[in-house]
Every structure is written in C-alpha cells, then in structure tokens.
Scaffold this motif. Structure first.
Motif, PDB file in Angstrom:
ATOM      1  N   ALA A   1       0.850  -1.186   0.000  1.00  0.00           N
ATOM      2  CA  ALA A   1       0.000   0.000   0.000  1.00  0.00           C
ATOM      3  C   ALA A   1       0.886   1.237   0.000  1.00  0.00           C
ATOM      4  O   ALA A   1       2.051   1.198   0.435  1.00  0.00           O
ATOM      5  CB  ALA A   1      -0.908  -0.012   1.224  1.00  0.00           C
TER       6      ALA A   1
ATOM      7  N   LEU B   1      -2.329   0.950  -4.200  1.00  0.00           N
ATOM      8  CA  LEU B   1      -1.875  -0.413  -3.913  1.00  0.00           C
ATOM      9  C   LEU B   1      -1.183  -0.990  -5.138  1.00  0.00           C
ATOM     10  O   LEU B   1      -1.660  -0.834  -6.262  1.00  0.00           O
ATOM     11  CB  LEU B   1      -3.083  -1.297  -3.542  1.00  0.00           C
ATOM     12  CG  LEU B   1      -2.807  -2.781  -3.305  1.00  0.00           C
ATOM     13  CD1 LEU B   1      -1.923  -2.974  -2.076  1.00  0.00           C
ATOM     14  CD2 LEU B   1      -4.114  -3.552  -3.137  1.00  0.00           C
TER      15      LEU B   1
ATOM     16  N   ARG C   1     -14.772  -3.065  -6.725  1.00  0.00           N
ATOM     17  CA  ARG C   1     -14.094  -2.671  -5.489  1.00  0.00           C
ATOM     18  C   ARG C   1     -13.803  -3.892  -4.610  1.00  0.00           C
ATOM     19  O   ARG C   1     -12.778  -3.948  -3.927  1.00  0.00           O
ATOM     20  CB  ARG C   1     -14.958  -1.661  -4.725  1.00  0.00           C
ATOM     21  CG  ARG C   1     -14.304  -1.109  -3.461  1.00  0.00           C
ATOM     22  CD  ARG C   1     -15.316  -0.370  -2.617  1.00  0.00           C
ATOM     23  NE  ARG C   1     -15.682   0.898  -3.187  1.00  0.00           N
ATOM     24  CZ  ARG C   1     -15.102   2.062  -2.847  1.00  0.00           C
ATOM     25  NH1 ARG C   1     -14.143   2.079  -1.942  1.00  0.00           N
ATOM     26  NH2 ARG C   1     -15.504   3.198  -3.387  1.00  0.00           N
TER      27      ARG C   1
ATOM     28  N   GLU D   1     -10.531  -5.012  -2.372  1.00  0.00           N
ATOM     29  CA  GLU D   1     -10.624  -5.259  -0.937  1.00  0.00           C
ATOM     30  C   GLU D   1      -9.975  -6.593  -0.574  1.00  0.00           C
ATOM     31  O   GLU D   1      -9.415  -6.752   0.510  1.00  0.00           O
ATOM     32  CB  GLU D   1     -12.092  -5.255  -0.502  1.00  0.00           C
ATOM     33  CG  GLU D   1     -12.747  -3.884  -0.495  1.00  0.00           C
ATOM     34  CD  GLU D   1     -12.142  -2.968   0.561  1.00  0.00           C
ATOM     35  OE1 GLU D   1     -11.935  -3.444   1.690  1.00  0.00           O
ATOM     36  OE2 GLU D   1     -11.859  -1.800   0.247  1.00  0.00           O
TER      37      GLU D   1
ATOM     38  N   ARG E   1      -6.218  -6.356   0.434  1.00  0.00           N
ATOM     39  CA  ARG E   1      -5.768  -5.485   1.524  1.00  0.00           C
ATOM     40  C   ARG E   1      -4.533  -6.067   2.202  1.00  0.00           C
ATOM     41  O   ARG E   1      -4.525  -7.221   2.621  1.00  0.00           O
ATOM     42  CB  ARG E   1      -6.888  -5.311   2.541  1.00  0.00           C
ATOM     43  CG  ARG E   1      -7.992  -4.368   2.065  1.00  0.00           C
ATOM     44  CD  ARG E   1      -9.233  -4.485   2.925  1.00  0.00           C
ATOM     45  NE  ARG E   1      -8.910  -4.271   4.337  1.00  0.00           N
ATOM     46  CZ  ARG E   1      -9.718  -4.632   5.321  1.00  0.00           C
ATOM     47  NH1 ARG E   1     -10.864  -5.256   5.068  1.00  0.00           N
ATOM     48  NH2 ARG E   1      -9.379  -4.395   6.578  1.00  0.00           N
ATOM     49  N   PRO E   2      -3.448  -5.263   2.332  1.00  0.00           N
ATOM     50  CA  PRO E   2      -2.173  -5.808   2.809  1.00  0.00           C
ATOM     51  C   PRO E   2      -2.005  -5.823   4.331  1.00  0.00           C
ATOM     52  O   PRO E   2      -0.877  -5.757   4.823  1.00  0.00           O
ATOM     53  CB  PRO E   2      -1.146  -4.876   2.155  1.00  0.00           C
ATOM     54  CG  PRO E   2      -1.840  -3.574   2.038  1.00  0.00           C
ATOM     55  CD  PRO E   2      -3.293  -3.883   1.827  1.00  0.00           C
ATOM     56  N   GLU E   3      -3.101  -5.918   5.104  1.00  0.00           N
ATOM     57  CA  GLU E   3      -2.962  -6.052   6.553  1.00  0.00           C
ATOM     58  C   GLU E   3      -2.515  -7.478   6.876  1.00  0.00           C
ATOM     59  O   GLU E   3      -3.204  -8.435   6.502  1.00  0.00           O
ATOM     60  CB  GLU E   3      -4.284  -5.743   7.258  1.00  0.00           C
ATOM     61  CG  GLU E   3      -4.653  -4.272   7.287  1.00  0.00           C
ATOM     62  CD  GLU E   3      -5.227  -3.796   5.974  1.00  0.00           C
ATOM     63  OE1 GLU E   3      -5.499  -4.653   5.106  1.00  0.00           O
ATOM     64  OE2 GLU E   3      -5.408  -2.576   5.798  1.00  0.00           O
TER      65      GLU E   3
ATOM     66  N   GLU F   1      -8.835  -7.288  11.952  1.00  0.00           N
ATOM     67  CA  GLU F   1      -7.827  -6.322  12.411  1.00  0.00           C
ATOM     68  C   GLU F   1      -8.082  -5.858  13.841  1.00  0.00           C
ATOM     69  O   GLU F   1      -7.157  -5.591  14.598  1.00  0.00           O
ATOM     70  CB  GLU F   1      -7.825  -5.107  11.480  1.00  0.00           C
ATOM     71  CG  GLU F   1      -7.370  -5.386  10.071  1.00  0.00           C
ATOM     72  CD  GLU F   1      -7.418  -4.119   9.249  1.00  0.00           C
ATOM     73  OE1 GLU F   1      -6.513  -3.273   9.423  1.00  0.00           O
ATOM     74  OE2 GLU F   1      -8.360  -3.960   8.461  1.00  0.00           O
TER      75      GLU F   1
END
Length: 603
Positions: free
Chosen positions: A349, A414, A464, A468, A471-473, A542
């Motif tokens: 990100a 991203l 979208r 989603e 997502r790089p968490e 998260e």
C-alpha cells in the motif's frame, strides 16, 4: 499292406485334409457367399478414383484428389465428401430384390423397363471397377426401380437409394461448408470493413489483438468466432468462373476476412463478402433440404472464398461477424497468468512496508514489514488466485492514458506483484525474484476502482470487492491454524471468568487435581485440552478484543506458555479471541467456543 505304404497313405490323407481346410478358410462362408451373390456389383470402394454421372442432358464428373473428392464437370469445386461416400456405399451394397434373366429380356422388355436407352447412368472408374450402372423406370412397387449393368441384359429390381443419389443436381454434390479449414489451424485473422480493420494473431497459445490496438484477446471468444466462421453453411451457389462479380458486390468488395493457417509467408485464405441477397423471408420447409437447395434467408450475403472459384450465399450471421468491435474480442480478465508459476505475491500500500506471501513447495508463508515470518492462509491465497483468473474487468476506461494522476495511478494506492522465484541461476535467468506481472490499483469511483497493468497502457475499472481482497494487513493473511500443540505436552491449565477466582489444574501422577480442592470433570477437561491444542480460526480481523470475558493460560512440559483471551458471544454464538497478545483477533466457531467454556469442576 506294408507298414511304409500305410504311413505314406496316412500322410497323404492328412496333407489333403489340411490343404482343404486352408483353402476353405480363405473363402467366404456359405452365408457370406449368398450375400455377395445378391449384390448387384462387387468391388472395393477404396480402389475407385472417379465417378461419372449422366442424367439426361447433365453430365457430372467427380475425381479423387488424394483423400479429397472434387467436382470437375460441369463446374470445378470441392465435392461433398459425405455424399460421395454414400454413392460408393450404396453402389457396393445394392441388392438384387428380383432378377429377370437375359433369355427373358428382349428389346420390348428393355423398352418397357426403360432400359433400352436409359437417361440415367453411373460409371465408377478405377482398378477392378464394376460395369456401368444403367437405371430404368420405377416399378409399380413404390421405392423400387429397374436396373441393369452395361455388360449384361440381365435386369434387376432394386431399391431407389442409389438412384435418388445420382439424380441430384450438381449443386447438391458440392461441399455445403464454406471452407475445409479447421479453427485450430488458424493462427492469424484479419477483418476489414468500411469501419476499419481488426487483426488478431495467436502467440504462445494465446490470442492477442494487433489492430486497431495491441491488447490481449479473449481466447474463448476468438476460437468461437473462428469455429463459426469456418463452419458457415452455404445456402446456395450463384456463379462460377467468368461471371460478372460486380452484380454480387464482389468486384471490389469492401468487406473481407483473411485467415492464415500455413507457415510464415504463406498466402491467406480470403473471404470476400458482397451485397445482401434480395430475397423475401422464406417459410422453413417441413423437411430438411440440402444446403444448395435452401432458400436464402433475409439478410443473407453473397460471398466468395479464394479456395473456391464460385460465388456463394452465406447466412445473415456473416454480417454480425463483420460488425464486431475490438472491445468484444478483448480479454476481460485483469491478468493472464499461469498461477502454478507464481511463487511470491507482494502487496504494498502507498507509504507502507510491503507484505510478502511466499510459497515453499505447497505451503505459503507471510512476511510483514517487521520481518516476522508466519504461516499464511493457503485457502485465502488460492481463492484470490481464482478470483484474479475468473473475475472480469467492469469496463475498459482508456486505451491510452497519458495522465495517470486522473485515475489515481501515478501514485497508486496499492501495488500487487506476482513473481516467480528461482533459487539457482539458469540459462534463461539468474537466481532471485522474477516479476511476472505488476497490478496497480488507483482511485475508487462508486463500486469500482481504476486499475492497470504496469506493462500495459490501458486503464480499466474493476469491482471494489476485488481490491478489498488484496488489503495488505498481515492479520488478514494469517493461517487459520492458530495453535498446534501435542496434547500430552500440556502440564498446567488456568482458566478465569472475568474477575472471578481462577480454576487452576496441574497435571501430576495422580491425575489433574484442582488447586484448592475439588474434583475435575475429566471428559470436559480432555475436550478443552484437545480444542485448545488445535485452535482454529474461522477468520481473522484487524480489531483487537474489548471486553474480555475469559482468560486462559496453558503451560507445557518445555516451559512454553500460551495465553488466550476470549470475548463475549455474538448473536450466533461465535466469539472472538486473541492468542498471546498478538495483533488482531480471530473468530472461534460456535462449537469451539462452547467446548472451551465447559465446566472443569464437578458441582
């Protein structure tokens, strides 16, 4: 009689017996002989290389050219291979249903049978070909007619199958297919109309657009187009050599399709499409008719293919092919990647450290910016690969985008890099990461996000929800297997609900006594230990955990300690938990939550 004479006679008899058996084994059986006797002509169809048909004034000549039959007269064209096969098959199998011997057949009888000067004849040419078939009048019995062979006055009554085949007009003997090309043979295709030109070519097993823009083409759509094109049925044959092509709109045709199937430099097969056929809408006939006898449909077009010296009538579908737009042929998948080759996925990100997912054999690991390596969620990665493979772009936004900032792609939110990884140097490349494709995701607009591949100029819009999923968490990519301990290694367990006094169990030779007295519920304890030692998450989140309702502490015989915190139940009975104070939380299933809260002491 002497012994030697007896032996000689016995040997002679045995030899004669085996000679007779050998001879009879090569001859047809009685039944086979009877069937052959009933045939009008006995010959090998594979040895026939020519067919001449005389139908009163019409003379038709067919000749074999290698494995293909061709019409030579009255027109030169490709013959219908199936119909030629039927003619040879019926000529070989035609049966004598009734026979009039020569002594009973005089001139009057021949005239009565229509065989004195027959107008319908079939001549087969080739090695050991039979005499000419002469067809006479039909009998009083429907579906039967008289026939004799040119070398005999003997007359037969036979079924009309062969007679019906050879009375067909010449157009019914022509190949009803536009071309004998197969779709798999074509490696290049060009469609030119007044609106412009579309060109495609096949490279490394995939189709790509060359004109009017360079882009990936949809393999399935192009293959379907080719299959339909080469299989177009001919509705009718209009003209041959020497005719004025201008009256069909084919003098200088505006619409052409070129197909390349040979080696580099070989001439293409060219299909020229002329004007529309002026014909009313036809009512479909009750029975199928041959392609050459079919009435042209409204919207049918005149056409001429370079491999056949004839003007044909093609169905209206040819107009649809000529009106195709490049966007209808483009590959709508975001990337075209063989995921078996992907060993590393890097998610980065804007302004953050990259998150790296790496495969070692069949297992995936996760490395975040802190350098910590954890097992990764293999099922989530495989689902992501499947989504990339199957999900289509929502729209092609721009073929050339000099201003990437307009789409948020100059500094993308991203970056996703799919790479192969080589541990050793090879002849093709050195060791290390070998990027296969880089995907850039930019600004969002409604339910879509702008995206592009770094090596391509096009900007597209994607759902979208696909973005989603990237997502790089780190917590979202962690393995769903939270803890794996051997159950026998656990030597102490402490559980506390809220602010209540804890239940403390320590394993001893006597079992699991409860600290402070009391009796342990062993079945419940075993279930709790088994579930704790194999902790499994439904999903990771998260968010942390607040409030905490239950606290667990487990110690093993090696001194390893694990602390588990469990939150309140949701409406469906599931609970979130945190292990060893790690980032994020995971969801426990309803059954696992229930087991972990079983009573450990007997009342």
């Amino acid at each position: 009689m002497k012994t030697s004479t007896t032996l000689l006679l016995a040997a002679t008899a045995a030899g004669l017996f085996f000679a007779i058996r050998w001879y009879e084994s090569g001859a047809p059986s009685t039944r086979e002989a009877a069937m052959l006797e009933r045939r009008v002509a006995v010959f090998d169809p594979a040895a026939i290389d020519g067919i001449d048909i005389v139908n009163n004034e019409e003379k038709i000549k067919l000749r074999r050219n290698g494995a293909v039959w061709e019409l030579r007269e009255p027109v030169k064209d490709r013959a219908d291979q199936a119909v030629v096969g039927e003619i040879l098959g019926w000529a070989q199998m035609l049966q004598k249903e009734e026979t009039f011997p020569p002594k009973e057949v005089g001139k009057k009888q021949l005239k009565r049978f229509g065989l004195s000067k027959p107008g319908l004849k079939l001549k087969l040419r080739g090695e050991k070909a039979p005499p000419e078939f002469l067809f006479g009048k039909e009998t009083a019995v429907e579906g039967r007619s008289y026939l004799r062979m040119d070398d005999s006055r003997e007359v037969y009554v036979t079924a009309n199958a062969l007679r019906d085949l050879v009375t067909r007009k010449v157009d019914a003997l022509r190949d009803p297919r536009l071309s004998d090309l197969e779709a798999r043979q074509v490696h290049r295709l060009a469609i030119r109309t007044a609106a412009g030109e579309i060109e495609l070519e096949k490279e490394a097993g995939h189709w790509r657009l060359v004109k009017p823009l360079k882009a990936r083409a949809h393999d399935g759509v192009v293959e379907e187009l080719l299959t339909t094109l080469v299989g177009l049925p001919v509705l009718g044959f209009e003209a041959a050599r020497g005719e004025n092509l201008n009256r069909f709109g084919l003098g200088e045709p505006a619409d052409t399709i070129r197909l390349w199937s040979g080696d580099e430099g070989a001439e293409p097969v060219v299909l020229s499409v002329g004007r529309e056929v002026d014909a009313p809408v036809a009512t479909p006939p009750p029975e199928p008719v041959a392609a050459a006898e079919a009435t042209p449909e409204k919207g049918a077009r005149y056409a001429r293919i370079s491999t056949r010296d004839v003007v044909s009538t093609l169905p209206p579908g040819i107009t649809r092919m000529l009106s195709l737009r490049p966007s209808e042929l483009r590959d709508r998948s975001l990337v075209r990647v063989e995921f078996d080759m992907v060993d590393r996925i890097t998610l980065q990100a804007a302004g953050q450290q990259p998150l790296v997912l790496q495969r070692r054999q069949e297992e995936w690991t996760l490395r975040s910016g802190s350098g910590e390596v954890r097992p990764a969620n293999r099922a989530k990665i495989e689902a992501l690969a499947e989504a990339l493979r199957r999900r289509e772009v929502s729209a092609f936004v721009a073929d050339v985008a000099p201003d990437l900032a307009k789409y948020g792609l100059e500094e993308p939110a991203l970056r996703v890099t799919l790479s192969a990884y080589a541990s050793e140097n090879t002849a093709e490349s050195g060791a290390g990461e070998l990027p296969i494709v880089r995907i850039l995701f930019g600004a969002a607009e409604g339910d879509t996000v702008y995206a592009k591949l770094e090596e391509e100029p096009f900007v597209v819009a994607v759902p979208r929800e696909l973005v989603e999923a990237f997502r790089p968490e780190p917590v979202l990519w962690r393995s769903l297997s939270v803890l794996a301990l051997p159950v026998p290694s656990v030597v102490a367990l402490e559980r506390r609900e809220g602010e209540k006094p804890p239940v403390v169990l320590t394993r001893s030779e006597a079992g699991w006594p409860v600290e402070g007295g009391g009796t342990v519920e062993m079945l419940n304890l075993e279930s709790v230990l088994n579930t704790f030692a194999r902790l499994h998450a439904i999903r990771w989140e998260e968010a942390g955990l607040d409030p905490v309702e239950w606290h667990y502490t487990v110690r093993t015989d090696t001194g390893e300690t694990h602390r588990l915190q469990i939150g309140p139940a949701d409406a469906e009975g599931s609970r979130r938990a945190v292990l060893d104070g790690g980032s994020g939380s995971f969801e426990l299933s309803r059954p696992d939550s229930a087991v972990l809260l079983l009573p450990l002491e007997r009342p």
